[in-house]
Design a protein around this motif. Structure first.
Motif, mmCIF file in Angstrom:
data_model
loop_
_atom_site.group_PDB
_atom_site.id
_atom_site.type_symbol
_atom_site.label_atom_id
_atom_site.label_comp_id
_atom_site.label_asym_id
_atom_site.label_seq_id
_atom_site.Cartn_x
_atom_site.Cartn_y
_atom_site.Cartn_z
ATOM 1 N N UNK A 46 -22.943 -118.768 4.611
ATOM 2 C CA UNK A 46 -23.309 -117.378 4.788
ATOM 3 C C UNK A 46 -23.155 -116.511 3.822
ATOM 4 N N UNK A 47 -22.094 -116.747 2.910
ATOM 5 C CA UNK A 47 -22.156 -116.096 1.790
ATOM 6 C C UNK A 47 -22.517 -116.424 0.671
ATOM 7 N N UNK A 48 -23.411 -115.720 -0.069
ATOM 8 C CA UNK A 48 -24.074 -116.163 -1.371
ATOM 9 C C UNK A 48 -23.104 -116.654 -2.288
ATOM 10 N N UNK A 197 -38.115 -115.793 -0.651
ATOM 11 C CA UNK A 197 -36.827 -115.874 0.222
ATOM 12 C C UNK A 197 -35.650 -115.835 0.009
ATOM 13 N N UNK A 198 -35.528 -115.904 -1.602
ATOM 14 C CA UNK A 198 -34.034 -115.684 -2.087
ATOM 15 C C UNK A 198 -33.969 -113.900 -2.640
ATOM 16 N N UNK A 199 -35.189 -113.301 -2.417
ATOM 17 C CA UNK A 199 -35.101 -111.859 -2.808
ATOM 18 C C UNK A 199 -35.361 -110.905 -1.805
ATOM 19 N N UNK A 200 -35.766 -111.482 -0.819
ATOM 20 C CA UNK A 200 -36.189 -110.471 0.544
ATOM 21 C C UNK A 200 -34.829 -109.763 0.823
ATOM 22 N N UNK A 202 -34.561 -107.899 3.998
ATOM 23 C CA UNK A 202 -34.791 -107.790 5.472
ATOM 24 C C UNK A 202 -34.728 -106.689 6.010
ATOM 25 N N UNK A 217 -39.431 -112.601 11.388
ATOM 26 C CA UNK A 217 -38.299 -112.391 10.710
ATOM 27 C C UNK A 217 -37.161 -113.335 11.321
ATOM 28 N N UNK A 219 -34.037 -113.405 12.780
ATOM 29 C CA UNK A 219 -33.072 -112.808 13.718
ATOM 30 C C UNK A 219 -31.765 -113.516 13.637
ATOM 31 N N UNK A 220 -31.775 -114.766 13.758
ATOM 32 C CA UNK A 220 -30.615 -115.437 13.880
ATOM 33 C C UNK A 220 -30.836 -116.625 12.723
ATOM 34 N N UNK A 242 -33.648 -118.761 5.264
ATOM 35 C CA UNK A 242 -32.038 -118.194 5.639
ATOM 36 C C UNK A 242 -32.077 -117.184 6.658
ATOM 37 N N UNK A 243 -30.977 -116.908 7.414
ATOM 38 C CA UNK A 243 -30.976 -115.834 8.337
ATOM 39 C C UNK A 243 -31.208 -114.609 7.509
ATOM 40 N N UNK A 244 -32.088 -113.603 8.008
ATOM 41 C CA UNK A 244 -32.196 -112.298 7.774
ATOM 42 C C UNK A 244 -33.358 -112.052 6.856
ATOM 43 N N UNK A 245 -34.102 -113.004 6.719
ATOM 44 C CA UNK A 245 -35.168 -112.805 5.508
ATOM 45 C C UNK A 245 -36.560 -113.021 6.473
#
Lengths: 329, 426
Positions: A46-48, A197-200, A202, A217, A219-220, A242-245
């Motif tokens: 979850x943490x980058x 997806x790595x820049x969005x 959200x 989106x 959401x989960x 990933x979550x949030x994009x």
């Protein structure tokens, strides 16, 4: 001036004061720790990682950096799903502009395209994310507000209705690209609007801006069981999100840029879907645009979609049309 | 510099000192803020699925609160204009309270946008590829942070000057005050354009939204301020001039009449034409195909607006008596109208005609409450610090927490209330 009672600013630290202060600090720390407690459920990915945090925008990466990123993503996906995958960066071809055409006379509303798309593009299965929405419309109107999104019939097509699948229209004037505050989404030279997806971040502004409800989106945390993984992946299209994009239809660019057809087209049992390079006058879509009475959804919003709908005409209506059809043949 | 740090330290300590009501209020706000933080941590771990938002209604309570608070922040200017352009002396002292309210509101706005982000860990991408001037969201980032800095500078400078017994140099704040006036209009216009610019959302895609935003902001913001000032007047030694409240009441009245007029224009256009574009408005006011989640909200908002306006339009003395209730009604009414009533219906029906309703979850409500509590906490601390400083109780060479300081040089020159209540005038 009745009661001036100066209070000393920096009072001598008394034992009682220190004790009180200590208790206050301890209490405050405990309260904050309690408030932060849900963070203990964070999972490792979850943490980058530092690499991910420092990864540049897609357009700024050098070929070496891109290779590094692709390898990192492959490793991460393998860790997440347990399946060995390849992630490529498939570039657009010169002189190609992709266009989709959909024959509403043929579509039977079976929703095979919806599920083929999910399987191809590694969307989250729970909650399931779908890029294509099939609208069931009563005959005699194209007003989407009359549509039923959740029709559930024993058999399709229903005689009183016709079916209109909607997905990303890959607009030439895309409002979603305009509104993105960090340029995480843009239009490629072959007309496909993609997302890094790595820049969005959200913010979902693009989702609010899209007149075709084409964006989704996460959401989960997306879930993708190993048996459902499609291991043939590309950076800009179907690698797991990933979550949030945000995510969206990319006309299956990992397939179409290599000369294959989109998954939704391939699965269509009635041949309602046509796809190709509109810059090639011999292509099927170019002929459809020339000869069929095509229309676009919501022309009034000025987005200039690359997704056209048409109904079959049984008979050519003018001599020119007869000649044009014969020429094409 | 050293002196400035000492000033900040003293301010920090001062914010922990007060009577039982103050401490109780601060404790309550702290607890609420921490509950909000807790709820946000949960959202951070499990994603925005902890909110009621969906792909159909992709913005909800957070953006609604954001919109309302931008209005509150922008309306600080309504105090500044009469003071510096029309030289209205009554309001002069109160400008600082307005601007402090603006600072607190902008901080709340930024928090509401932050909690709405799916990937807050990537917020730094804004600095790396800032899509300016194409994306209206980047404009909003610029104007909001600019407005925050402007107001921080103006309040901070005036308060610190008072603390140091210095006469504020006009060149250091008057140009910023005028800039802030234009800036205040810009923050709310840009926020309106954020929505107005979307051709795919007919409910927002209307030129009247920006003027409506400004009108309702200039009613709602000063209404918040009236309540804040009345509380300050009641619970602190600072005496708020009655004339100032009257001026504010006039501002609220005029702005509210304009706001209601614009709302009526909008309602007429949507309903008389009866085009497909009116679907969202129909959903909001009447319900659509059996879905009517927002109908009770919007009608109570309109009722509250009318009650508030009614109170304001009463004869002056009577109106002042019930002003608190009137203002409260207006604040709640405008909050609903501008938040739930403006953000949510634009998503219903969806661009493809699907109707999915939106109800905020408890987690989402807790996060929002937490941000509100945190903003109020900040504002309370700002007021707690600025009153003693501006009335001369707290200065570089003195700290009187009780009693009066009628001899404080700044008390007179700034025309600050230097006569605490209950004190015999000499």
């Amino acid at each position: 001036m009745t009661d001036p009672s100066p209070t000393p600013d920096s009072s001598e630290p008394t034992r009682r004061g220190v004790l009180k202060g200590g208790l206050t600090v301890a209490g405050a720390t405990a309260a904050v720790a309690g408030a932060l407690s849900p963070l203990k459920d964070l999972e490792g990915d979850d943490l980058p990682s530092i690499q991910k945090l420092l990864q540049k925008h897609y357009k700024e990466m050098s070929p070496e950096e891109m290779n590094e990123a692709l390898q990192r993503i492959e490793k991460e996906v393998e860790q997440r799903t347990g399946v060995e995958v390849t992630v490529k960066d498939v570039k657009p071809q010169e002189g190609v502009e992709f266009v989709y055409a959909l024959n509403l006379s043929r579509c039977i509303g079976c929703r095979k395209c919806v599920h083929a798309c999910v399987a191809e593009n590694n969307q989250s299965r729970s909650p399931e994310i779908q890029y294509i929405r099939v609208l069931e419309l009563p005959k005699g109107t194209l007003d989407v507000e009359m549509s039923d999104h959740h029709y559930d019939r024993e058999a399709v097509p229903d005689d009183e209705h016709f079916y209109m699948p909607v997905q990303c229209h890959q607009c030439k004037n895309p409002p979603c690209v305009k509104v993105c505050p960090v340029e995480a989404t843009w239009q490629e030279p072959d007309g496909i609007t993609v997302i890094d997806y790595d820049w969005c971040i959200g913010c979902r502004y693009c989702e609010a801006a899209c007149p075709y409800w084409a964006r989704r989106f996460n959401y989960a945390e997306p879930t993708l069981p190993p048996e459902d993984v499609n291991p043939d992946m590309a950076y800009l299209s179907n690698r797991p999100r990933e979550k949030g994009v945000m995510e969206k239809c990319t006309f299956c660019l990992h397939r179409t840029r290599e000369g294959r057809l989109p998954a939704c087209l391939e699965v269509c049992p009635v041949g309602a879907r046509k796809f190709g390079n509109v810059l090639d006058p011999e292509s099927e879509v170019a002929q459809i645009l020339r000869n069929k009475r095509v229309f676009i959804l919501k022309a009034e919003v000025g987005t200039m979609p690359r997704f056209f709908y048409y109904f079959d005409e049984r008979y050519p209506r003018t001599d020119e049309q007869v000649r044009a059809m014969e020429e094409d043949r | 510099m050293k002196e400035y740090l000492r000033f900040l330290r003293r301010c920090f300590r001062l914010s922990f000192v007060g009577d039982w009501r103050y401490l109780g209020w601060m404790t309550l706000l702290t607890v609420l803020s921490l509950l909000g933080l807790n709820a946000y941590c949960r959202q951070f771990v499990y994603g925005l699925a902890t909110t009621g938002m969906t792909d159909q209604v992709s913005w909800g309570l957070y953006i609604a609160n954001f919109t309302f608070l931008v209005g509150v922040a922008a309306s600080a200017v309504m105090l500044v204009i009469p003071v510096y352009i029309y030289r209205n002396k009554e309001l002069h002292d109160l400008v600082i309270f307005g601007e402090l309210l603006a600072v607190a509101s902008i901080i709340m706005c930024l928090l509401f946008v932050t909690v709405d982000l799916g990937r807050v860990d990537r917020a730094h991408h804004l600095f790396l590829r800032f899509h300016f001037p194409i994306s209206m969201l980047t404009w909003d980032v610029v104007v909001l942070s600019g407005y925050l800095l402007l107001n921080l500078h103006i309040c901070g400078y005036l308060i610190y000057c008072a603390y140091r017994h210095r006469k504020p140099s006009r060149i250091f704040y008057i140009p910023f005050v005028f800039l802030a006036i234009f800036w205040a209009v810009s923050i709310h216009t840009v926020t309106a354009f954020l929505y107005v610019g979307l051709g795919g959302r007919p409910f927002w895609n209307s030129a009247i939204i920006a003027p409506r935003f400004l009108a309702s902001a200039f009613a709602g913001g000063p209404a918040v301020l009236i309540i804040a000032l009345r509380i300050i007047d009641r619970f602190t030694e600072y005496e708020v001039p009655e004339k100032a409240i009257r001026t504010l009441r006039n501002i609220v009245t005029v702005a509210m009449i304009i706001s209601m007029f614009l709302l009526a224009c909008e309602v007429f256009t949507e309903f008389y034409t009866d085009s497909a574009h009116g679907a969202s408005a129909r959903y909001l006011f009447l319900g659509l195909h059996g879905h009517s989640g927002l109908v009770p909200w919007i009608w109570s908002a309109i009722a509250l607006d009318l009650i508030g306006l009614g109170v304001l339009l009463l004869p002056v003395e009577l109106s002042l008596k019930y002003l608190n209730i009137g203002c409260l009604a207006l604040i709640v009414g405008i909050w609903i109208e501008k938040g739930m009533g403006l953000i949510i219906p634009a998503f219903i029906p969806s661009p493809l005609g699907e109707i999915v309703e939106y109800t905020p979850t408890w987690n989402e409500i807790l996060v929002s409450l937490g941000i509100w509590a945190f903003g109020l906490l900040l504002f309370t601390i700002f007021v707690r610090i600025s009153i003693p400083v501006l009335s001369g109780r707290l200065a570089i060479d003195r700290l009187y927490l009780r009693g009066s300081v009628a001899h404080a040089p700044w008390a007179k020159r700034l025309k600050m209330a230097s006569k605490p209540k209950g004190e015999p005038q000499s």
